[in-house]
Design a protein around this motif. Structure first.
Motif, short mmCIF file in Angstrom:
data_model
loop_
_atom_site.label_atom_id
_atom_site.label_comp_id
_atom_site.label_asym_id
_atom_site.label_seq_id
_atom_site.Cartn_x
_atom_site.Cartn_y
_atom_site.Cartn_z
N ALA A 8 0.96 -4.86 -4.33
CA ALA A 8 1.63 -3.96 -5.28
C ALA A 8 2.48 -2.96 -4.48
O ALA A 8 3.44 -2.19 -4.91
N PHE A 9 1.96 -2.71 -3.23
CA PHE A 9 2.57 -1.70 -2.37
C PHE A 9 3.70 -2.22 -1.46
O PHE A 9 3.58 -3.35 -0.77
N ASP A 10 4.99 -1.46 -1.15
CA ASP A 10 5.81 -1.94 -0.35
C ASP A 10 6.29 -0.69 0.17
O ASP A 10 7.47 -0.21 0.05
N LEU A 11 5.32 -0.15 1.15
CA LEU A 11 5.60 1.39 1.56
C LEU A 11 6.52 1.03 3.18
O LEU A 11 6.21 0.11 3.85
N PRO A 12 7.56 1.94 3.26
CA PRO A 12 8.36 1.72 4.56
C PRO A 12 7.54 2.16 5.73
O PRO A 12 6.47 2.66 5.46
N GLY A 13 8.10 2.01 6.78
CA GLY A 13 7.42 2.02 8.07
C GLY A 13 6.92 3.48 8.20
O GLY A 13 5.70 3.89 8.93
N ARG A 14 7.79 4.44 7.78
CA ARG A 14 7.66 5.89 8.18
C ARG A 14 6.22 6.45 7.32
O ARG A 14 5.81 7.45 7.54
N ALA A 16 3.32 4.55 7.08
CA ALA A 16 2.25 3.51 7.49
C ALA A 16 0.95 4.37 7.12
O ALA A 16 0.07 3.46 6.95
N ALA A 17 0.81 5.62 7.51
CA ALA A 17 -0.43 6.08 7.43
C ALA A 17 -1.03 5.93 5.90
O ALA A 17 -2.18 5.85 5.68
N LYS A 18 0.01 5.98 4.82
CA LYS A 18 -0.41 5.88 3.52
C LYS A 18 -0.66 4.33 3.16
O LYS A 18 -1.53 3.88 1.76
N ALA A 19 -0.32 3.24 4.05
CA ALA A 19 -0.86 1.96 3.86
C ALA A 19 -2.27 1.60 4.29
O ALA A 19 -2.54 0.31 4.19
N ASP A 20 -3.07 2.56 4.58
CA ASP A 20 -4.25 2.51 5.22
C ASP A 20 -5.06 1.82 4.40
O ASP A 20 -5.23 2.29 3.03
N PRO A 21 -5.97 0.68 4.41
CA PRO A 21 -6.42 0.07 3.26
C PRO A 21 -7.63 0.95 2.87
O PRO A 21 -8.03 0.78 1.54
N ARG A 143 -3.11 11.22 -8.20
CA ARG A 143 -2.35 10.16 -7.58
C ARG A 143 -1.23 9.73 -8.51
O ARG A 143 -1.33 9.42 -9.78
N ARG A 144 0.23 9.87 -8.05
CA ARG A 144 1.39 9.71 -8.95
C ARG A 144 1.91 8.42 -8.09
O ARG A 144 2.28 8.55 -6.68
N TYR A 145 2.47 7.27 -8.67
CA TYR A 145 3.19 6.39 -8.01
C TYR A 145 4.63 6.39 -8.09
O TYR A 145 4.99 6.62 -9.26
N ARG A 146 5.58 6.06 -7.24
CA ARG A 146 6.81 5.99 -7.14
C ARG A 146 7.10 4.37 -7.38
O ARG A 146 6.89 3.70 -6.23
N TRP A 147 7.64 3.55 -8.45
CA TRP A 147 7.95 2.16 -8.38
C TRP A 147 9.22 2.10 -8.24
O TRP A 147 10.35 2.59 -8.60
N ILE A 148 9.79 1.10 -7.38
CA ILE A 148 11.11 0.44 -7.07
C ILE A 148 10.90 -1.11 -7.18
O ILE A 148 10.23 -1.59 -6.40
N GLY A 149 11.78 -1.63 -8.12
CA GLY A 149 11.65 -2.97 -7.83
C GLY A 149 10.29 -3.48 -8.31
O GLY A 149 10.15 -4.44 -7.77
N GLY A 150 9.63 -3.01 -9.15
CA GLY A 150 8.21 -3.56 -9.58
C GLY A 150 7.15 -3.36 -8.51
O GLY A 150 5.94 -3.96 -8.72
N ARG A 151 7.50 -2.50 -7.27
CA ARG A 151 6.38 -2.39 -6.39
C ARG A 151 6.34 -0.94 -5.98
O ARG A 151 7.40 -0.21 -5.92
N ILE A 152 5.26 -0.71 -5.42
CA ILE A 152 5.35 0.98 -5.28
C ILE A 152 5.83 1.22 -3.80
O ILE A 152 5.45 0.70 -2.69
N SER A 153 6.80 2.07 -3.81
CA SER A 153 7.51 2.51 -2.58
C SER A 153 6.92 3.90 -1.84
O SER A 153 7.39 4.27 -1.00
N ASP A 154 6.36 4.62 -2.68
CA ASP A 154 5.53 5.92 -2.11
C ASP A 154 4.41 6.23 -3.18
O ASP A 154 4.64 5.93 -4.38
N TYR A 155 3.81 7.02 -2.66
CA TYR A 155 2.71 7.68 -3.65
C TYR A 155 2.46 9.08 -3.35
O TYR A 155 2.61 9.20 -2.04
N TRP A 156 1.81 9.95 -4.02
CA TRP A 156 1.53 11.13 -3.83
C TRP A 156 0.10 11.59 -4.47
O TRP A 156 -0.04 11.27 -5.46
#
Length: 716
Positions: A8-14, A16-21, A143-156
């Motif tokens: 569900a997550f599609d986080l950009p490279g910048r 990466a820390a938020k993509a930690d399992p 935690r709030r999600y930001r969705w773009i195109g059905g996937r999470i592009s960022d969260y806070w």
């Protein structure tokens, strides 16, 4: 689909820390369960809908209940299919909870009864929107999600307690809300449910008793509050459900309604009627602005609307003399007292035109009671009386069928009639209100036409009711013949078939709902609640249009006194109290989330010059982009340059009717930009918008439509 095959997550490279399992594995597991449950819910609702559509339609109440259920299931299915995993707005963890609670656009429960999403409107979801560091409302983190195109592009993540840091990403300065503000605008209002702020949420969840006024300047989220409060009230207040009147949402103009058209459906509410004031009256589409401000002022008072009652009463005087009615060679005398009794027969509140049928039935009853001739079937007796030209003619003169347009136009063409209906008007005012073409309708006429239409009712109702009764009688006669044929085939006359002799069953076999009738007016009301955006523009007379449609006086009234084009020197309580409201509560929005400081710094002096006490909200962000001033000759270069350097977003040119709109760039007059927002706004000769309060308000409103950049072009 039992598992989520794609992250569900599609986080950009910048990021990466938020993509930690360690940070998102729990979310991934939960989203897999949501995906499976969502697919099953779609299948279940589809099956139930198909079953309803295959089932017999039934008659009467059964048919109505089936239609309601089909409508409900269709709306639910459309909502489920509209979204995927982005049904989920975010999650929250309470200080006493081990597991996070996920908040969604709607509630979702799996087959085991496990609650995967709680509806954002439920009381349990309130801390997700309302928690602040000053009042965490029992939360440890959010935690709030930001969705773009059905996937999470960022969260806070936001942390409210020391223990809340465990299992969260490094907190940054940018919240989900600010990120949403910085995103590009689109032709339709963006989805902002996940970023509603605590001050907005408190108003959204306020009760619906009486009128709630939401006062706020540009960029404070008034429209967001109005739309989400509509959805919330339909969910939380059973008194306002669609079967009990539902909610009417009134916007300022058509571009505004087009801009917000997707918001309520995205929240699962597709049954809300939306309109402008013009839409409430058939003549509204072609009505012009009132050219004479003094005429507009005279027509805008609630007192003038009440003059319609006197205008109608003029046509409800019983005959002062009696007459003789002849029925089958028998004379029956109707006296003046009989006429007076018949004219008192209509139930209180019955519209004038529809009351005529009750008066006629009373006259028929009076004559029937005095008739001592041979017995005549009731329908034949009525037909005989309808052929009495003197009787019918006398009724037509004393209580004529009236059209609203004719009634109102008589006020503007017959001075004596206007003086009688509005005796407070002076001779000069009466003359000023007269016009050559009495039916050249203006916007100021609409409340009067609306009041007249409500008071008069449908002039075709009487004839339509006669046709309906004739159709019912014919259908019952046909059913009686069918029943006679069935009984004739029953040798011994015993068994269930003898029930066909019962009158109740005969009536049941006639589906009156299937007989011809008038199309319902979906905007006529009554509504259980009305939401009005940009309400500062409404006159006392226009408020009467809405009060007619909401007897409970349950309103959400959203506006900004500083954006009233014709001035608003009173308080909201004074204005609404005079219009007829009782209980009035007020809430204020004072934070400008939309407009950068750079733009507000130039807009504030514009409005304070004419309204020193204007509620100018404080901007919470600065984008470092200064307001640009230039020449009108630069217009094309400004627009082309912006399009070349911005791949997305929207712009608007305000004040140049010659500018032709192009993709992503609209062209609007200042009075039609209220309630909208654009990345770039280009004002063309704003000094020509007008003088005084109206001109200043138009400039102020136009300037504050910009969320990123404002360009002001002048001819000199």
């Amino acid at each position: 689909m039992n598992t989520l095959t794609t992250s569900a997550f599609d986080l950009p490279g910048r990021l990466a820390a938020k993509a930690d399992p360690a940070l998102i594995a729990g979310d991934e597991q939960h989203f897999a369960a949501v995906a499976a449950c969502l697919q099953q819910a779609i299948a279940d609702v589809s099956e139930r809908l198909e079953a309803q559509l295959r089932a017999p339609g039934g008659v009467g109440r059964a048919a109505m209940d089936r239609d309601v259920e089909v409508h409900r299931l269709t709306g639910r299915l459309r909502t489920l299919r509209r979204h995927g995993l982005d049904l989920c707005l975010g999650r929250m963890v309470g200080v006493d909870d081990a597991e996070p609670v996920y908040v969604g656009r709607l509630g979702l429960t799996d087959s085991t009864g496990r609650r995967l999403l709680i509806d954002w409107r439920s009381p349990a979801a309130e801390p997700f929107f309302g928690a602040t560091h000053a009042d965490p409302m029992g939360l440890a983190s959010r935690r709030r999600y930001r969705w773009i195109g059905g996937r999470i592009s960022d969260y806070w993540d936001e942390v409210f307690t020391a223990d809340g840091f465990a299992g969260h990403a490094a907190l940054d300065d940018q919240s989900a809300f600010i990120a949403g503000l910085n995103s590009s605008r689109s032709p339709r209002m963006r989805d902002v449910l996940g970023t509603i702020q605590a001050d907005q949420d408190a108003i959204i969840r306020a009760g619906s008793r009486g009128a709630l006024v939401v006062d706020g300047g540009p960029g404070t989220g008034k429209t967001v509050v109005a739309l989400h409060r509509t959805a919330y009230l339909l969910y939380a207040d059973p008194r306002l459900g669609h079967r009990r009147g539902g909610v009417l949402f009134v916007g300022p103009h058509r571009p505004y309604l087009a801009y917000v058209a997707d918001v309520l459906p995205s929240l699962g509410e597709e049954g809300v009627q939306t309109c402008t004031l013009r839409d409430l009256v058939a003549e509204g589409a072609g009505a012009a602005a009132e050219a004479d401000p003094e005429v507009a002022r005279l027509k805008s008072s609630a007192r003038m609307v009440k003059a319609i009652e006197t205008a109608v009463r003029f046509y409800e005087e019983p005959p002062a003399e009696g007459l003789t009615v002849t029925v089958d060679w028998t004379d029956v005398r109707l006296t003046a007292d009989d006429w007076a009794e018949a004219f008192e027969a209509p139930e209180p509140g019955t519209p004038h035109n529809e009351a005529r049928d009750q008066i006629w039935e009373k006259l028929v009853a009076i004559v029937r009671d005095r008739y001592d001739g041979d017995d005549i079937p009731p329908e034949q007796f009525r037909r005989t009386l309808r052929q009495d030209k003197e009787l019918v003619g006398t009724l037509n003169r004393a209580w004529p069928l009236l059209e609203a347009a004719d009634l109102v136009s008589d006020l503007w063409s017959v001075p004596a009639y206007l003086r009688m209906c509005a005796p407070w008007l002076g001779p000069d005012e009466v003359r000023r209100l007269q016009r050559a073409d009495a039916q050249a309708w203006t916007v100021s006429d609409l409340p009067l036409l609306d009041a007249a239409r409500h008071r008069l009712g449908d002039p075709t109702a009487e004839a339509r009711e006669r046709r309906r009764r004739a159709s019912v009688a014919a259908e019952r006669a046909r059913m009686a013949r069918v029943i006679d044929d069935v009984l004739a085939a029953d040798d011994d006359g015993e068994g269930a078939v003898t029930m066909l002799l019962g009158q109740d069953l005969k009536d049941t076999l006639v589906d009156e709902a299937a007989l011809p009738g008038a199309e319902p007016d979906l905007l006529a009301g009554p509504f259980a609640h009305i939401v009005v955006d940009e309400a500062q523009e409404l006159t006392d007379a226009e408020w009467q249009m809405l009060l007619l449609r909401c007897p409970s006086r349950s309103f959400t009234i959203v506006g900004d006194r500083a954006q009233a084009r014709h001035g608003f020197t009173e308080s909201w309580r004074e204005r609404l109290g005079r219009a007829g409201f009782g209980r009035i509560d007020q809430a204020s929005l004072t934070v400008n989330y939309r407009t950068p400081e750079e733009i507000m710094a130039e807009a504030e002096p514009v409005i304070r010059a004419v309204l020193p006490d204007a509620n100018v909200p404080a901007s919470i962000r600065s984008n470092g982009v200064p307001v640009v001033h230039g020449s009108v000759s630069d217009l094309r270069a400004v627009v082309d340059g912006w399009l070349a350097t911005h791949a997305d977003g929207t712009a608007c040119v305000i004040g140049d009717p010659a500018f032709r709109a192009v993709p992503r760039v609209r062209s609007l007059p200042p009075e039609l930009c209220k309630g909208l927002e654009f990345d770039l706004v280009v004002l063309v000769d704003p000094q020509k918008f007008g003088e005084g309060v109206e001109g200043a308000v138009d400039r102020y409103v136009a300037m504050t439509r910009a969320t990123r950049q404002l360009v002001v072009l002048t001819s000199c």
